[in-house]
Design a protein around this motif. Sequence first.
Motif, short mmCIF file in Angstrom:
data_model
loop_
_atom_site.label_atom_id
_atom_site.label_comp_id
_atom_site.label_asym_id
_atom_site.label_seq_id
_atom_site.Cartn_x
_atom_site.Cartn_y
_atom_site.Cartn_z
N LEU A 388 0.82 -1.21 0.00
CA LEU A 388 0.00 0.00 0.00
C LEU A 388 0.85 1.25 0.00
CD1 LEU A 388 -2.69 -1.11 2.62
CD2 LEU A 388 -3.07 -0.78 0.18
N TYR A 389 1.91 1.23 0.80
CA TYR A 389 2.75 2.43 0.93
C TYR A 389 3.56 2.70 -0.34
CZ TYR A 389 6.01 5.77 3.01
OH TYR A 389 6.75 6.90 3.29
N HIS A 390 4.02 1.65 -1.00
CA HIS A 390 4.86 1.80 -2.20
C HIS A 390 4.07 1.61 -3.49
CE1 HIS A 390 8.57 1.95 0.16
NE2 HIS A 390 8.11 0.96 0.88
N ALA A 391 2.76 1.75 -3.43
CA ALA A 391 1.91 1.55 -4.61
C ALA A 391 2.19 2.60 -5.68
CB ALA A 391 0.45 1.61 -4.19
N LYS A 392 1.85 2.25 -6.92
CA LYS A 392 2.01 3.19 -8.03
C LYS A 392 0.93 4.26 -7.94
CE LYS A 392 4.04 -0.15 -11.24
NZ LYS A 392 3.90 -0.83 -12.56
N SER A 393 1.24 5.40 -8.52
CA SER A 393 0.30 6.52 -8.50
C SER A 393 -0.90 6.23 -9.40
CB SER A 393 1.00 7.79 -8.98
OG SER A 393 0.08 8.85 -9.15
N ARG A 426 -0.46 5.46 -0.82
CA ARG A 426 0.86 5.74 -1.38
C ARG A 426 1.53 6.87 -0.59
NH1 ARG A 426 4.11 5.79 -6.03
NH2 ARG A 426 4.96 7.85 -6.52
N SER A 427 2.69 6.55 0.01
CA SER A 427 3.48 7.51 0.80
C SER A 427 2.70 8.13 1.94
CB SER A 427 4.04 8.61 -0.13
OG SER A 427 4.85 8.05 -1.14
N ASP A 428 1.70 7.41 2.47
CA ASP A 428 0.91 7.91 3.60
C ASP A 428 1.79 8.00 4.84
OD1 ASP A 428 -2.11 8.22 4.67
OD2 ASP A 428 -0.93 7.08 6.13
N ILE A 434 3.90 3.68 11.07
CA ILE A 434 3.65 2.36 11.66
C ILE A 434 4.66 1.34 11.15
CG2 ILE A 434 1.99 0.46 11.82
CD1 ILE A 434 -0.23 2.58 11.55
N ILE A 435 4.90 1.36 9.84
CA ILE A 435 5.85 0.42 9.23
C ILE A 435 7.24 0.58 9.85
CG2 ILE A 435 7.07 -0.17 7.10
CD1 ILE A 435 4.50 0.59 5.58
#
Length: 590
Positions: A388-393, A426-428, A434-435
Motif C-alpha cells: 500500500l505504501y509503495h503503490a504506483k500513482s 501511497r506515501s501515507d 507504523i511500518i
Amino acid sequence: MGIRMTGLASGLDTESIVAELMKAKSMKKTKVENKKTKLEWTQEKWKDLNTKLYALYTDKVSNMRLSASYNTKKASVSDSSVVGVSAKSNAVNGSYSLQINSIATANSVTTAKLQLADGVEGNKVTSKTKISELMDGNDLVGKEISISYKGKNVSLSVNEETTVGEYVSRLKAVGISASFDEAQQRMFIMSGTSGEESNFTINVVSDDEKSARQSLRDAVADYDALALEERDKVDALIYNVRKLEQGSKAYKDSVEELKAMATASGKGTNELVDQYINEYRESTKNTDDSSKLKSLGMTSIMDGEAVGTAPAGMAVIKGTDSEIVLNGATLKGSDTTMNVNGLTIELKGLTNGSTVSFSVSNDVDAVYDSIKSFITEYNSILDEMNKLYHAKSARGYDPLTDEEKESMTENQIELWEGKIKDSLFRSDSTLGGIIEAMKGAMMSSVEIDGKKYSLSSLGIMTSTDYTEYGKLHIYGDKEDSTYADKEDQLKKLLESDPDFVTKLMTGVTGNLHEAMQKKMSENKSLSSALTFYNDKQLDKQKADYEKSIAQWDKKLKEIEDRYYKQFTAMEKAMAQMQSSQSSLASMLGN
C-alpha cells in the motif's frame, strides 16, 4: 417551483441547454464527491488494517513477549493405552513412574423394571403413572422419601396421586441426573460428578424421624406456609445437622442458621432448636424398612451404597476417587483426569500393580512452530502495508460517476476502482510511521549477559532483495524456498540454549509490543482508543465533505432555477413579440 416554459416560443431544447450548463457548474461539487468517495475507501481499508494490526498486537505479540510462551513441554508415555499425559509450562522435566490403583466413578443406580399392580389398566409404566398403581406401590403411600446430594436435601411426600415423574423431578431438584426410560421400564439415576463426594442418599423416612424432623421444622419457621424453595433450604440445613460431624464448622454454621431462622420467625428459641436437633439426630439411628422403595425398582441408598435387599435387576455403582502412585507418592482425585504440578494425567485403565513410565521435556518443535507462526503473521501484515505504501500513482483516475459506469462492464469498473484503491495509501505518513516503528522494533537489539544481540543471532534475517522491504526469513526453514538450505540456527539454539532464545525473543517482541502500543496512544485528539490511525480526523473530514456537498446542492439548485427563470423570461418576451407581429399582420390585412 414556478412554471417553466421550455421552448414553446423559441423552439429551443431548453432542458438540454440547462443540463449542459449545469454540468459545467457541477464540476466543483463532483470534485468534492470524489474526495468523499476516496475518503470512504480509505476509512474502509484503515478499519481492515487496524483489525489485523490489533489482532497481531493482542495475540501473537502479547503472547510472544512472555517467557511462558517458550516453555512448552511435552510428555512421552510408555503405555498410552492406560494413561495419557500432557505437560504445562510449569511441569518439571524428568522421568516419572506411575501406578493406577483406581479410576474415579460416579454414583449411579439403575433400577429394576417397574411393574404395574394387578388390576391396573395399561400394559406399561409411564412418567404419569401413579406410584400407588405400581406393584407394592401402596407400601409407599403416606411415606416420605428423603433425597440428599452434596449438601442439598429435598423430600417427597407420597400420596395416592404422586407419580413416577414427580419422583424423578425431586431427584433432579438436588442436582442428580435422573430419567425414566419407558422402553426399558427402568429409572437411570446418576450423580452429576464423580468421586467419593458424588455419593447420594435416597431413603424412606421412618415415622420417628419424620415426627422429630417436623418438630424441628416447626421450631424454625411456619414450614407449611413457606414456598417450596424455602422449604428445601430448611430441609438442607436439617440434613446437615443429621449428617455432619458435631463440632465441625459446617455443623455449627448450619445450627446457627437454623437458630437465626427461628429467631426471625418467632417460632422457637435457641434452647428449643438445640433440643429438637438432639431428638432428630437420635431418631435417625432407627431407619425405616428399605424394602418400601421396592415399587420404584430399588432399595434405599445410603452414601452411594444399597442398603438391604436389592430387587432383582437393580444395579448400583458407588462413587469412588481415583488413586495413583506418582514417583512413590499416593495421590487421590475425584475425576478420571488428575492435575498434578503442571501435569495433566488422564486415567484410562488400571496398571494392576505394574508401573508405567513417562518423561517430560522441552517441546522444541512446538516452540519453533510458535516463533515461525509469529514471524509469518508479522510478515503478512508488513507485506500488505508495504504494498500500500509503495503503490504506483493513480493520477488521472477519479471515482466513476453513475453515467460513466453505464458505459462500462463490471470488470472494467472493478479494475478502474481497484487502481484508485491501491494507491490511496501511497506515501501515507501515518502508515509509513507504523511500518518504520514495527521494523525498528524487530531490528532492535537486546542486552543479554552484558552483550547485545538481535534476531539475526537466531538466524532470523531480512532478505538481500530490497523489494521485500524488511520481510523476515528463518534460515533453515524447510518451507522457505530461498533459505531452506541454510543452517537452522533457531532450532539448534532451542535445543542447546533455550534460555537464550527466550530472553532474546521476549526482548524483541517486548520492544514491538511497546512500539505498537505507542502508535495507538499517539494523537489522542485525532484517534479513538486501540486505533492505529486518526479515525476521528477522517470522520471529521467526511462530515466536512458532506456539508460542502449539501451546500453545493443548494447552490446548484439556485443556479438551475435562475437559468430556467431567464429562459422563461425569454420565452415570454418572444411569445409577446410573436403575438404583436400577428396582430400587426392582421391589421395590415395579411
